[in-house]
Design a protein around this motif. Structure first.
Motif, PDB file in Angstrom:
ATOM      1  N   GLU A 281       0.809  -1.212   0.000  1.00 34.41           N
ATOM      2  CA  GLU A 281       0.000   0.000   0.000  1.00 34.41           C
ATOM      3  C   GLU A 281       0.847   1.269   0.000  1.00 34.41           C
ATOM      4  N   SER A 282       2.120   1.138  -0.051  1.00 31.24           N
ATOM      5  CA  SER A 282       2.990   2.316  -0.092  1.00 31.24           C
ATOM      6  C   SER A 282       2.885   2.999  -1.457  1.00 31.24           C
ATOM      7  N   TYR A 283       3.125   4.319  -1.498  1.00 30.61           N
ATOM      8  CA  TYR A 283       3.115   5.027  -2.791  1.00 30.61           C
ATOM      9  C   TYR A 283       4.376   4.729  -3.578  1.00 30.61           C
ATOM     10  N   ASN A 284       5.383   4.174  -2.914  1.00 29.99           N
ATOM     11  CA  ASN A 284       6.615   3.793  -3.595  1.00 29.99           C
ATOM     12  C   ASN A 284       6.995   2.393  -3.142  1.00 29.99           C
ATOM     13  N   PRO A 285       6.195   1.372  -3.548  1.00 27.15           N
ATOM     14  CA  PRO A 285       6.452   0.014  -3.064  1.00 27.15           C
ATOM     15  C   PRO A 285       7.667  -0.586  -3.753  1.00 27.15           C
ATOM     16  N   PRO A 286       8.202  -1.655  -3.160  1.00 32.70           N
ATOM     17  CA  PRO A 286       9.299  -2.360  -3.848  1.00 32.70           C
ATOM     18  C   PRO A 286       8.822  -2.968  -5.163  1.00 32.70           C
ATOM     19  N   GLU A 287       9.781  -3.303  -6.007  1.00 35.45           N
ATOM     20  CA  GLU A 287       9.460  -3.790  -7.338  1.00 35.45           C
ATOM     21  C   GLU A 287       8.705  -5.117  -7.298  1.00 35.45           C
ATOM     22  N   GLU A 288       8.992  -5.955  -6.298  1.00 30.55           N
ATOM     23  CA  GLU A 288       8.344  -7.268  -6.288  1.00 30.55           C
ATOM     24  C   GLU A 288       6.853  -7.180  -5.978  1.00 30.55           C
ATOM     25  N   TYR A 289       6.382  -6.026  -5.444  1.00 30.33           N
ATOM     26  CA  TYR A 289       4.952  -5.877  -5.145  1.00 30.33           C
ATOM     27  C   TYR A 289       4.159  -5.360  -6.337  1.00 30.33           C
ATOM     28  N   LEU A 290       4.841  -4.845  -7.355  1.00 34.46           N
ATOM     29  CA  LEU A 290       4.137  -4.332  -8.537  1.00 34.46           C
ATOM     30  C   LEU A 290       3.707  -5.477  -9.429  1.00 34.46           C
ATOM     31  N   LEU A 291       2.524  -5.333 -10.040  1.00 37.58           N
ATOM     32  CA  LEU A 291       1.953  -6.377 -10.881  1.00 37.58           C
ATOM     33  C   LEU A 291       2.390  -6.181 -12.313  1.00 37.58           C
ATOM     34  N   THR A 292       2.620  -7.321 -12.967  1.00 35.29           N
ATOM     35  CA  THR A 292       2.903  -7.275 -14.393  1.00 35.29           C
ATOM     36  C   THR A 292       1.605  -7.149 -15.155  1.00 35.29           C
ATOM     37  N   GLU A 293       1.707  -7.036 -16.452  1.00 39.01           N
ATOM     38  CA  GLU A 293       0.501  -6.900 -17.262  1.00 39.01           C
ATOM     39  C   GLU A 293      -0.349  -8.165 -17.194  1.00 39.01           C
ATOM     40  N   GLU A 294       0.285  -9.324 -17.198  1.00 42.23           N
ATOM     41  CA  GLU A 294      -0.483 -10.569 -17.118  1.00 42.23           C
ATOM     42  C   GLU A 294      -1.161 -10.702 -15.747  1.00 42.23           C
ATOM     43  N   GLU A 295      -0.419 -10.354 -14.683  1.00 40.62           N
ATOM     44  CA  GLU A 295      -1.021 -10.426 -13.349  1.00 40.62           C
ATOM     45  C   GLU A 295      -2.148  -9.411 -13.192  1.00 40.62           C
ATOM     46  N   LYS A 297      -4.082  -8.299 -15.622  1.00 33.78           N
ATOM     47  CA  LYS A 297      -5.223  -8.800 -16.388  1.00 33.78           C
ATOM     48  C   LYS A 297      -5.924  -9.927 -15.636  1.00 33.78           C
ATOM     49  N   GLU A 298      -5.135 -10.804 -15.035  1.00 31.61           N
ATOM     50  CA  GLU A 298      -5.735 -11.889 -14.240  1.00 31.61           C
ATOM     51  C   GLU A 298      -6.483 -11.344 -13.023  1.00 31.61           C
ATOM     52  N   TRP A 299      -5.947 -10.257 -12.417  1.00 24.94           N
ATOM     53  CA  TRP A 299      -6.619  -9.652 -11.250  1.00 24.94           C
ATOM     54  C   TRP A 299      -7.953  -9.039 -11.643  1.00 24.94           C
ATOM     55  N   GLU A 300      -8.010  -8.444 -12.811  1.00 25.86           N
ATOM     56  CA  GLU A 300      -9.249  -7.820 -13.265  1.00 25.86           C
ATOM     57  C   GLU A 300     -10.300  -8.850 -13.640  1.00 25.86           C
ATOM     58  N   GLU A 301      -9.874 -10.029 -14.119  1.00 28.64           N
ATOM     59  CA  GLU A 301     -10.849 -11.052 -14.512  1.00 28.64           C
ATOM     60  C   GLU A 301     -11.462 -11.769 -13.308  1.00 28.64           C
ATOM     61  N   LYS A 302     -10.802 -11.742 -12.174  1.00 27.38           N
ATOM     62  CA  LYS A 302     -11.328 -12.409 -10.984  1.00 27.38           C
ATOM     63  C   LYS A 302     -12.493 -11.629 -10.385  1.00 27.38           C
ATOM     64  N   ASP A 303     -13.332 -12.345  -9.650  1.00 29.64           N
ATOM     65  CA  ASP A 303     -14.408 -11.685  -8.907  1.00 29.64           C
ATOM     66  C   ASP A 303     -13.820 -10.916  -7.727  1.00 29.64           C
ATOM     67  N   PRO A 304     -14.508  -9.850  -7.292  1.00 21.92           N
ATOM     68  CA  PRO A 304     -13.963  -9.078  -6.149  1.00 21.92           C
ATOM     69  C   PRO A 304     -13.772  -9.914  -4.891  1.00 21.92           C
ATOM     70  N   GLU A 305     -14.594 -10.957  -4.718  1.00 23.12           N
ATOM     71  CA  GLU A 305     -14.436 -11.780  -3.520  1.00 23.12           C
ATOM     72  C   GLU A 305     -13.211 -12.681  -3.583  1.00 23.12           C
ATOM     73  N   ASP A 306     -12.771 -12.997  -4.821  1.00 24.98           N
ATOM     74  CA  ASP A 306     -11.644 -13.921  -4.986  1.00 24.98           C
ATOM     75  C   ASP A 306     -10.305 -13.221  -5.077  1.00 24.98           C
ATOM     76  N   ARG A 307     -10.274 -11.911  -5.145  1.00 26.16           N
ATOM     77  CA  ARG A 307      -9.013 -11.199  -5.285  1.00 26.16           C
ATOM     78  C   ARG A 307      -8.255 -11.201  -3.967  1.00 26.16           C
ATOM     79  N   GLU A 308      -6.952 -11.307  -4.097  1.00 26.68           N
ATOM     80  CA  GLU A 308      -6.113 -11.292  -2.900  1.00 26.68           C
ATOM     81  C   GLU A 308      -6.087  -9.916  -2.275  1.00 26.68           C
ATOM     82  N   ARG A 309      -6.038  -8.870  -3.109  1.00 29.97           N
ATOM     83  CA  ARG A 309      -6.070  -7.489  -2.635  1.00 29.97           C
ATOM     84  C   ARG A 309      -7.210  -6.765  -3.330  1.00 29.97           C
ATOM     85  N   ASP A 310      -7.698  -5.698  -2.652  1.00 31.00           N
ATOM     86  CA  ASP A 310      -8.758  -4.889  -3.245  1.00 31.00           C
ATOM     87  C   ASP A 310      -8.222  -3.765  -4.115  1.00 31.00           C
TER      88      ASP A 310
END
Length: 722
Positions: A281-295, A297-310
């Motif tokens: 949740e930091s405005y400048n998170p480490p690189e490993e916390y940033l999502l790639t394009e595939e991740e 896209k996969e996050w957007e396709e999931k239902d809100p209840e199934d997402r790991e983060r909001d």
């Protein structure tokens, strides 16, 4: 007024504004005649001086003649500077009416015996103690009455503890009371009557009469009835509506997380805390916390209840580049839901060890002997082994199947000795409990046969024949005409034939149970499959007499038992067990096991306990001395219970079920009535196969050994040994 000498002696400056002269003392001898003479001489000598003063102040002389109390002094006030009069202070004990009156007791209307042990008798108006006056003894009181002729006119005052004289008015009232007259001296009993209601304008206006009440006073008025009914019809029709209670209460809001704890309810739990922010949740998170394009896209396709983060972690160069949070309202609403739906009561969990709730029972190994393995097996290949029985000496066993085969075999080795074949299926078999004879009863279709086993000792055989086929029969009793007894003579009898037969009434059905009396002369039969409702018969061998003990009985009879020690008879219907007294021919009690359909029962050899089994897998233990409800209800089988049996000598009993298992229980009954029976499950015997939904159909104990014989639907009869 002051004299000249006193005026010269008085100095106004000698005392302050608050100064007061002392009250002049009164000379006790001033009232004597000598003083009067001296006063006359003084008065004559000073007559000229008074004449001069009389002309100056007549008012002051008049004041001096009538002044009794202390004289006032004229002083100059230190505050106002004006002259003022100062009067001497009045003493508290001084009374303007009488200066010689003593202080009175002001304790009020209280019991004076409170002051019996004290030197005083109360308190005066200033709160000072009033001392107790001196009292004299009875002799002094008597002498005082002799010397004083007016002593009878006094009365004792408890408050002042003294004798006080009575006034003439009080004495007159006492005299009138003694004479029986009116205490009021002014009352005239002979005064003329006042005519209150005589004359014009004084006539009687109230109805003073003894006439009875008219009937209209206590009969309801029909006009009032009409008015009331008119109002009732208006209320029913809805034209008159009662006033609705005004609701002034407004909706009140309460703080559900207030710190003030309620006195009646337990203290409120603290509000659930929000989760702390993480690195994502930091405005400048480490690189490993940033999502790639595939991740992403996969996050957007999931239902809100199934997402790991909001949210999707994003990276900004500085804090001022961070835009407004788009999910702020949704998160605030979710937080309010968490606060509203959070539990308000803290449930206390009891840390109880489950093993401590289980009663401590003795180890089965310490309760030996009991059967624990299958020793031998006898087969009935053509039908279900419906019933089994063991001889009183424990050497022989007999079993029957639905194909009409009765097999006699030896208990120790399982060798079949004899086989009988009958038309129809065998419903029940029971060995006679007598030791001096040897025979057993077999129940077939509407018939009961008495068979004698082969290889019987000659003495026992002769006694058996004397009982079953006597040379001279006893006088025929009034037996039931539908039950017929038939026997074979001793000369023509063979082992293959029954020695005695009983033919039951038509449509009676198969006798499903046979039970012998302990003396071996009576036995009872129960037929449950026939059309006749009365399927209970009691037969007597010595007199060849049969009778139906019940003309009409409620419900269908399932099983019967003779009491082992008393002339009692147990009858089990589908839901109740009734205990009858055969000697008095009356109902003793009705047991309510709570079973939907009773299948079997057995009584303890002591006669004080009864076990009842049912098709709903319940086994009920009754203490006949305690209650009509079961002492203990057990449910160890998974299917219907078919048979129950107490061991005649060992503290054991067994239960057989359609699940193919046999339960062995230790059942110790104590002579002490205050000690509960000890019931311990010992062993589960498995060895019979379930056939067509039926398992073990009957079990019987070997009388002199802890062995058990069982007959099952798979066509086998097994003997279980210890």
């Amino acid at each position: 007024m002051l004299t000249d000498d006193e005026d010269d002696e008085y100095d106004p400056d000698a005392e302050s504004d608050g100064g007061v002269d002392e009250f002049p003392e009164i000379d006790a001898d001033s009232d004597s005649d000598e003083d009067e003479g001296e006063e006359d001489e003084d008065f004559s000598g000073e007559e000229d001086e008074e004449d001069e003063e009389e002309s100056s102040s007549e008012d002051s002389e008049l004041e001096s003649d009538y002044h009794v109390g202390p004289r006032a002094k004229t002083v100059i006030s230190g505050i106002t500077g004006q002259p003022k009069k100062v009067y001497p202070e009045i003493e508290p004990d001084y009374d303007s009416d009488s200066s010689t009156e003593e202080a009175t007791n002001r304790v009020g209307n209280v019991p004076m015996h409170w002051y019996d042990d004290m030197p005083h008798i109360g308190y005066d108006v200033n709160g000072k103690k009033v001392l107790r006056p001196a009292t004299s003894d009875e002799l002094d009181k008597f002498l005082a009455t002799v010397d004083d002729p007016d002593s009878w006119t006094t009365a004792f005052d408890k408050t002042s503890q003294q004798e006080k004289p009575l006034t003439s008015e009080e004495l007159d009232i006492i005299r009138r009371l003694y004479a029986g007259e009116n205490p009021d001296a002014e009352y005239d009993p002979y005064e003329p009557m006042v005519e209150w209601f005589t004359g014009k304008g004084k006539e009687e206006v109230m109805p003073l009469s003894a006439a009875p009440e008219p009937k209209r006073r206590w009969i309801r008025s029909k006009w009032e009835k009409q008015k009331i009914m008119k109002i009732v019809r208006a209320i029913r029709a809805g034209r008159i509506v009662p006033n609705k209670p005004k609701t002034t209460s407004k909706f009140e809001f309460y703080s559900i997380w207030s710190s003030e704890a309620s006195t009646s309810a337990p203290p409120a739990l603290p509000a659930p805390k929000t989760a702390l922010p993480t690195n994502a949740e930091s405005y400048n998170p480490p690189e490993e916390y940033l999502l790639t394009e595939e991740e992403k896209k996969e996050w957007e396709e999931k239902d809100p209840e199934d997402r790991e983060r909001d949210f999707v972690p994003q990276k900004y160069a500085s804090l001022r580049h961070v835009p407004a949070y788009d999910r702020f309202i949704q998160e605030r609403f979710s937080r309010q839901l968490d606060l509203y739906l959070a539990p308000r009561v803290q449930r206390k969990k009891l840390n109880i060890d489950p093993s401590s709730l289980i009663p401590k029972l003795p180890s089965p190994s310490s309760l030996k002997p009991f059967p624990n393995y299958q020793s031998l097996k006898v087969s009935h290949p053509k039908g279900r082994a419906r019933c089994v029985s063991v001889s009183p000496d424990g050497a022989w066993g007999v079993s029957g199947d639905e194909d009409g085969v009765v097999s006699l075999w030896e208990v120790n080795v399982g060798c079949e000795i004899k086989r009988w074949k009958f038309e129809g299926k065998i419903g029940s078999i029971e060995w006679c409990p007598r030791q001096d004879i040897s025979c057993f009863a077999v129940g077939i279709e509407e018939t009961i046969h008495i068979l004698v086993p082969p290889n019987v000792d000659s003495a026992i055989l002769s006694q058996t024949q004397a009982l079953l086929v006597p040379a001279t029969l006893a006088p025929a009793a009034s037996t039931h005409p539908s039950v017929k007894w038939s026997s074979t003579s001793a000369s023509s009898w063979s082992v293959d034939k029954p020695m005695l037969s009983l033919t039951l009434p038509q449509s009676s059905g198969v006798p499903t149970q046979l039970h012998w009396h302990r003396k071996g002369d009576y036995f009872a039969s129960v037929s449950t499959g026939g059309a006749s409702q009365n399927g209970v018969w009691v037969h007597q061998l010595s007199k060849r007499h049969s009778q139906a003990p019940f003309k009409k009985i409620k419900g269908s009879v399932q099983a019967v038992l003779f009491h082992p020690t008393q002339p009692h008879f147990f009858v089990a219907t589908q839901q109740y067990v009734r205990l009858y007294n055969l000697a008095e021919q009356k109902l003793v009690k009705t047991l309510m096991p709570g079973i939907r359909w009773i299948s079997c029962m057995d009584v303890h050899p002591s006669g004080d306990h009864l076990i009842v089994g049912g098709y709903d897998r319940k086994l009920c233990w009754f203490d006949l001395e305690l209650s009509e409800k079961p002492y203990k209800v057990m449910k160890y089988h998974s299917r219907a219970i078919r048979s129950l049996h107490f061991h005649p000598t060992y503290p054991l009993f067994a239960s057989a079920s359609d699940d193919g298992s046999i339960q062995i229980f230790h059942s110790r009954v104590y002579n002490d009535l205050m000690t509960d029976p000890l019931i311990v499950p010992l062993k589960i015997l498995r060895g019979h196969q379930v056939t067509d939904g039926l398992g073990v159909l009957q079990v019987k104990w070997v009388p002199k050994q802890p062995w058990l014989a069982s007959a099952a639907a798979d066509g086998t009869v097994a003997v279980w040994c210890s």
